[in-house]
Design an enzyme around this catalytic site. Sequence first.
Site, PDB file in Angstrom:
ATOM      1  N   GLU A  28       0.865  -1.085  -0.255  1.00 18.38           N
ATOM      2  CA  GLU A  28       0.239  -0.147   0.000  1.00 18.38           C
ATOM      3  C   GLU A  28       0.944   1.303  -0.021  1.00 18.38           C
ATOM      4  O   GLU A  28       1.604   1.571   1.085  1.00 18.38           O
ATOM      5  CB  GLU A  28      -0.874   0.139   1.443  1.00 18.38           C
ATOM      6  CG  GLU A  28      -2.170  -1.188   1.162  1.00 18.38           C
ATOM      7  CD  GLU A  28      -2.797  -1.021   2.587  1.00 18.38           C
ATOM      8  OE1 GLU A  28      -2.350  -0.467   3.645  1.00 18.38           O
ATOM      9  OE2 GLU A  28      -3.763  -1.725   2.589  1.00 18.38           O
ATOM     10  N   GLN A  46      -3.318  16.336  -7.825  1.00 16.21           N
ATOM     11  CA  GLN A  46      -2.833  15.790  -8.994  1.00 16.21           C
ATOM     12  C   GLN A  46      -1.523  14.966  -8.921  1.00 16.21           C
ATOM     13  O   GLN A  46      -0.940  15.075  -7.843  1.00 16.21           O
ATOM     14  CB  GLN A  46      -2.220  16.876  -9.738  1.00 16.21           C
ATOM     15  CG  GLN A  46      -1.528  16.870 -11.217  1.00 16.21           C
ATOM     16  CD  GLN A  46      -1.519  18.343 -11.815  1.00 16.21           C
ATOM     17  OE1 GLN A  46      -2.332  19.363 -11.715  1.00 16.21           O
ATOM     18  NE2 GLN A  46      -0.270  18.403 -12.479  1.00 16.21           N
ATOM     19  N   HIS A  62      12.750  22.946  -8.745  1.00 13.06           N
ATOM     20  CA  HIS A  62      11.496  23.465  -8.919  1.00 13.06           C
ATOM     21  C   HIS A  62      10.553  23.931  -7.878  1.00 13.06           C
ATOM     22  O   HIS A  62      10.585  23.003  -6.917  1.00 13.06           O
ATOM     23  CB  HIS A  62      10.772  22.932 -10.010  1.00 13.06           C
ATOM     24  CG  HIS A  62      11.438  22.243 -11.290  1.00 13.06           C
ATOM     25  ND1 HIS A  62      11.363  21.356 -12.034  1.00 13.06           N
ATOM     26  CD2 HIS A  62      12.042  23.261 -12.012  1.00 13.06           C
ATOM     27  CE1 HIS A  62      12.067  21.427 -13.026  1.00 13.06           C
ATOM     28  NE2 HIS A  62      12.732  22.669 -13.005  1.00 13.06           N
ATOM     29  N   LYS A  72       4.891  17.764  -2.165  1.00 11.64           N
ATOM     30  CA  LYS A  72       5.132  16.706  -3.014  1.00 11.64           C
ATOM     31  C   LYS A  72       5.266  15.502  -2.281  1.00 11.64           C
ATOM     32  O   LYS A  72       6.193  15.414  -1.405  1.00 11.64           O
ATOM     33  CB  LYS A  72       6.083  16.954  -4.139  1.00 11.64           C
ATOM     34  CG  LYS A  72       5.875  18.288  -4.911  1.00 11.64           C
ATOM     35  CD  LYS A  72       7.327  18.474  -5.873  1.00 11.64           C
ATOM     36  CE  LYS A  72       7.119  19.604  -6.830  1.00 11.64           C
ATOM     37  NZ  LYS A  72       8.144  19.949  -7.577  1.00 11.64           N
ATOM     38  N   TYR A 132       4.855  11.485  -8.683  1.00 12.76           N
ATOM     39  CA  TYR A 132       4.657  12.289  -7.474  1.00 12.76           C
ATOM     40  C   TYR A 132       3.410  12.883  -7.382  1.00 12.76           C
ATOM     41  O   TYR A 132       2.767  13.213  -8.406  1.00 12.76           O
ATOM     42  CB  TYR A 132       5.630  13.340  -7.310  1.00 12.76           C
ATOM     43  CG  TYR A 132       5.933  14.358  -8.610  1.00 12.76           C
ATOM     44  CD1 TYR A 132       5.538  15.503  -8.375  1.00 12.76           C
ATOM     45  CD2 TYR A 132       6.739  13.889  -9.395  1.00 12.76           C
ATOM     46  CE1 TYR A 132       5.932  16.367  -9.426  1.00 12.76           C
ATOM     47  CE2 TYR A 132       7.323  14.534 -10.549  1.00 12.76           C
ATOM     48  CZ  TYR A 132       6.473  16.282 -10.440  1.00 12.76           C
ATOM     49  OH  TYR A 132       6.705  16.948 -11.407  1.00 12.76           O
ATOM     50  N   LYS A 168      15.561  25.872 -19.475  1.00 11.41           N
ATOM     51  CA  LYS A 168      15.170  26.830 -18.369  1.00 11.41           C
ATOM     52  C   LYS A 168      15.931  26.352 -17.086  1.00 11.41           C
ATOM     53  O   LYS A 168      16.413  27.325 -16.552  1.00 11.41           O
ATOM     54  CB  LYS A 168      13.557  26.142 -18.365  1.00 11.41           C
ATOM     55  CG  LYS A 168      13.026  26.809 -17.342  1.00 11.41           C
ATOM     56  CD  LYS A 168      11.616  26.463 -16.861  1.00 11.41           C
ATOM     57  CE  LYS A 168      11.262  25.735 -15.885  1.00 11.41           C
ATOM     58  NZ  LYS A 168      10.238  25.175 -15.603  1.00 11.41           N
ATOM     59  N   ASP A 169      16.398  25.186 -17.068  1.00 15.02           N
ATOM     60  CA  ASP A 169      17.010  24.688 -15.852  1.00 15.02           C
ATOM     61  C   ASP A 169      18.143  25.096 -15.576  1.00 15.02           C
ATOM     62  O   ASP A 169      18.985  25.402 -14.373  1.00 15.02           O
ATOM     63  CB  ASP A 169      16.824  23.131 -15.498  1.00 15.02           C
ATOM     64  CG  ASP A 169      15.197  22.921 -14.834  1.00 15.02           C
ATOM     65  OD1 ASP A 169      14.512  23.757 -14.583  1.00 15.02           O
ATOM     66  OD2 ASP A 169      15.153  21.663 -14.938  1.00 15.02           O
TER      67      ASP A 169
END
Length: 190
Positions: A28, A46, A62, A72, A132, A168-169
Amino acid sequence: MPVVKTDIEGVVQITPTRFVDSRGYFSEVFKDAWFRENVADVTFVQDNESFSVEPGTVRGLHFQLEPFAQGKLVRCIRGALFDVAVDIRHGSPTFGKWFGCELSAENGMQLWLPAGMAHGFMTIVPDTIISYKVTAPYSAEHDRGLRWNDPEIGINWPEADNHMLSDKDQKQPFLRDLPTYFHFAEQETV
């Protein structure tokens, strides 16, 4: 499910129990009531999944701003990765400090990061999948980042032949250049 607190308040490791027999295992990996009672009283809205082909793929660091700041719950469902949380809550005793651990399909470990953490990971093996849960939906307008290799933070990333990052990163700001986005408030922890 054993819960292990880290040196950063609110960041915890969770290792779901696996029931193993000759067929494999059953586990689980998430129970809402248990999570609320033992880790954090939050609602997940989400689930995200990311696939990385090459080892050395770095995604992050991020985070999102209020009102879309995200907690998260991270796990690796295939392969292995080094997962990192950086405390960016001003006033926190661990501001600018990081915690990292290996998450893999084999070890089944999960990492909970409350809002106010910059999050990133680096894949260790080919064909790695991270999954995640988040407490707020994605909002491009509220999306921000932090430089993955900021020497002031000093994350001890695993060795890699090549680091693969998005454009971007590669251009994210250093910690010293980040505005004050989050303030530390002592939270009830279990």
